[in-house]
Design a protein around this motif. Structure first.
Motif, short mmCIF file in Angstrom:
data_model
loop_
_atom_site.label_atom_id
_atom_site.label_comp_id
_atom_site.label_asym_id
_atom_site.label_seq_id
_atom_site.Cartn_x
_atom_site.Cartn_y
_atom_site.Cartn_z
N ALA A 13 5.62 18.44 30.83
CA ALA A 13 4.53 17.77 30.77
C ALA A 13 3.37 19.10 30.41
N VAL A 14 3.41 20.24 31.18
CA VAL A 14 2.66 21.48 31.12
C VAL A 14 3.11 21.72 29.44
N ALA A 15 4.51 21.81 28.85
CA ALA A 15 4.55 22.48 27.69
C ALA A 15 3.88 21.48 26.52
N VAL A 16 3.89 20.41 26.74
CA VAL A 16 3.28 19.45 25.72
C VAL A 16 1.76 19.75 25.86
N PHE A 17 1.14 19.91 26.90
CA PHE A 17 -0.31 20.20 26.63
C PHE A 17 -0.59 21.35 26.13
N VAL A 18 0.20 22.55 26.70
CA VAL A 18 0.07 23.81 25.86
C VAL A 18 0.33 23.72 24.40
N GLY A 19 1.35 23.06 24.08
CA GLY A 19 1.78 22.99 22.69
C GLY A 19 0.59 22.25 21.81
N LEU A 20 0.12 21.03 22.40
CA LEU A 20 -1.18 20.47 21.82
C LEU A 20 -2.36 21.37 21.60
N PHE A 21 -2.54 22.33 22.85
CA PHE A 21 -3.68 23.05 22.75
C PHE A 21 -3.52 24.12 21.62
N CYS A 22 -2.30 24.77 21.42
CA CYS A 22 -1.82 25.69 20.39
C CYS A 22 -2.15 25.06 19.00
N LEU A 23 -1.71 24.03 18.94
CA LEU A 23 -1.60 23.08 17.66
C LEU A 23 -3.23 23.13 17.20
N HIS A 24 -3.91 22.78 17.99
CA HIS A 24 -5.23 22.44 17.72
C HIS A 24 -5.88 23.88 17.08
N PHE A 25 -5.88 25.09 17.81
CA PHE A 25 -6.48 26.28 17.29
C PHE A 25 -5.76 26.73 16.15
N LEU A 26 -4.78 26.05 15.45
CA LEU A 26 -4.00 26.50 14.33
C LEU A 26 -4.51 25.46 13.25
N THR A 27 -5.03 24.51 13.47
CA THR A 27 -6.02 23.79 12.41
C THR A 27 -7.36 23.91 12.60
N SER A 28 -7.88 23.92 11.56
CA SER A 28 -9.44 24.19 11.71
C SER A 28 -10.27 22.85 11.08
N PHE A 29 -9.76 21.73 10.69
CA PHE A 29 -10.41 20.49 10.42
C PHE A 29 -11.05 20.01 11.44
N GLN A 30 -12.43 19.81 11.51
CA GLN A 30 -13.27 19.23 12.53
C GLN A 30 -12.97 18.04 12.84
N GLY A 31 -12.75 17.11 11.69
CA GLY A 31 -12.31 15.87 11.98
C GLY A 31 -11.34 15.45 12.89
N LEU A 32 -10.33 16.38 12.95
CA LEU A 32 -9.44 15.85 13.98
C LEU A 32 -9.81 16.33 15.45
N ASN A 33 -11.06 16.82 15.85
CA ASN A 33 -11.27 17.40 17.02
C ASN A 33 -11.15 16.15 18.18
N PRO A 34 -11.74 14.77 17.98
CA PRO A 34 -11.65 13.99 19.00
C PRO A 34 -10.23 13.40 19.17
N LEU A 35 -9.36 13.35 18.24
CA LEU A 35 -7.97 12.86 18.31
C LEU A 35 -7.31 14.07 19.16
N TYR A 36 -7.46 15.45 18.68
CA TYR A 36 -6.86 16.30 19.87
C TYR A 36 -7.29 16.11 21.20
N GLU A 37 -8.60 16.08 21.35
CA GLU A 37 -9.01 16.05 22.80
C GLU A 37 -8.51 14.76 23.43
N PHE A 38 -8.34 13.72 22.73
CA PHE A 38 -7.91 12.52 23.41
C PHE A 38 -6.32 12.66 23.73
N LEU A 39 -5.61 13.29 22.84
CA LEU A 39 -4.23 13.76 23.01
C LEU A 39 -4.12 14.52 24.37
#
Length: 346
Positions: free
Chosen positions: A228-254
């Motif tokens: 559970a922690v690994a998935v959260f950290v993985g999503l967090f890291c994936l987010h800062f590797l992408t710079s497209f703002q349009g994905l922000n709400p979906l990332y935060e939802f996940l």
């Protein structure tokens, strides 16, 4: 999602918000001494790219107000009380920090009568840019009964698609017109921000509708907190590797869904609950310390961790003082507006 879990997530969001506003600007790097770099970029700046706390707050609001609707607490009186309570904290923050600013930064505070009135109403955020979503959020709250009715009528998929298209259109308007022309205080910009927030709000409402018939918790993660922690950290890291703002709400939802799967220790749960309880006044006040009035004082602590802890302490102390002062007033207003009926204020 329980009220306790919602408060914990607000705690996560406000911790992200303070980190974001301290370290997201590369122009501030000369003001402190980062210890770890990736290339020429400080690690704290890279981490800050994964922090989109406004999306989390708005998702939680969509979820919470949907819950209020189901329990018949989304009428005009309840909405008026919620918004009035928010404005009382906002006005107190203006009273304190604009008064201080008139001495510390007289070139900016209080400005003309028009600037003062626009900031009091909330249609301008020139005093504190981080309150940019205050008035559009108020419009979202008041229009939420209609939005939830449309969600029932059109269904989750079509509502998701429409709100996403409006969100994407708002990003295009901001990127190609608002940002280049600096039209952030134009009256029509409020409509753009409303459309921008709508997608996150509807994600929260859709999540609530889903939760009525399904569990939000995965059995696998219940038996494996590590993953559970690994998935959260993985999503967090994936987010800062992408710079497209349009994905922000979906990332935060996940991230919200992933964080709900984590079994927190008791002390860590209490930390998140504490910050979640004080998140609203912390949002309204923290940038007066780190950006507008005492920037050099905060960054004088040199190291990112110390800077962050100092801002957390000052913001939390300020929030506690504000709540101590305003709680008797909000309790009295609740009895007058709601006739003494206890409500869950989202």
């Amino acid at each position: 999602m329980s009220k306790k879990e919602s408060t914990i997530l607000k705690g996560l969001a406000i911790l992200m918000m303070l980190f974001l506003h301290l370290f997201n600007n590369l122009n501030d790097v000369s003001s402190y001494q980062p210890l770890v770099y990736f290339g020429q970029i400080p690690l704290v700046n890279i981490i800050s790219r994964s922090c989109s706390p406004v999306c989390i707050f708005v998702i939680l609001s969509g979820y919470g107000l949907s819950s209020c609707r189901d329990s018949c607490r989304l009428d005009l009186r309840n909405n008026c009380f919620r918004i009035l309570k928010l404005y009382l904290y906002y006005w107190l923050s203006l009273l304190v920090f604009v008064s201080v600013g008139s001495t510390v930064a007289p070139y900016k505070y209080p400005g003309t009568w028009r600037i003062l009135i626009e900031n009091i109403i909330g249609i301008s955020s020139s005093y504190n840019a981080e309150t940019w979503f205050l008035f559009p959020y108020v419009l979202l709250a008041f229009s939420s009964p209609l939005l939830f009715h449309m969600l029932e009528k059109f269904g989750s998929r079509l509502s998701f698609a429409i709100s996403f298209l409006l969100y994407f259109a708002s990003i295009c308007v901001i990127h190609y017109y608002v940002a280049p022309t600096k039209s952030y205080d134009a009256p029509w910009f409020i409509v753009v921000v409303y459309a921008n927030l709508l997608f996150s709000f509807m994600l929260g409402a859709i999540l609530y509708n889903y939760s009525k018939n399904h569990t939000l918790y995965n059995k696998f993660f219940h038996h494996s907190n590590f993953w559970a922690v690994a998935v959260f950290v993985g999503l967090f890291c994936l987010h800062f590797l992408t710079s497209f703002q349009g994905l922000n709400p979906l990332y935060e939802f996940l991230l919200v869904i992933a964080f709900l799967q984590i079994r927190l220790s008791k002390w860590l749960e209490n930390v998140f609950l504490m910050f979640g309880k004080y998140s609203m006044p912390m949002w309204l006040t923290h940038t007066y310390y780190c950006r507008y009035l005492f920037h050099d004082v905060i960054y004088a602590f040199k190291y990112p961790l110390l800077i962050y802890l100092v801002l957390l302490f000052l913001s939390l102390l300020t929030a506690w003082l504000m709540m101590t002062l305003l709680n008797p007033l909000t309790s009295w207003l609740r009895s007058k507006i709601l006739g003494g009926v206890a409500v869950l204020s989202k």
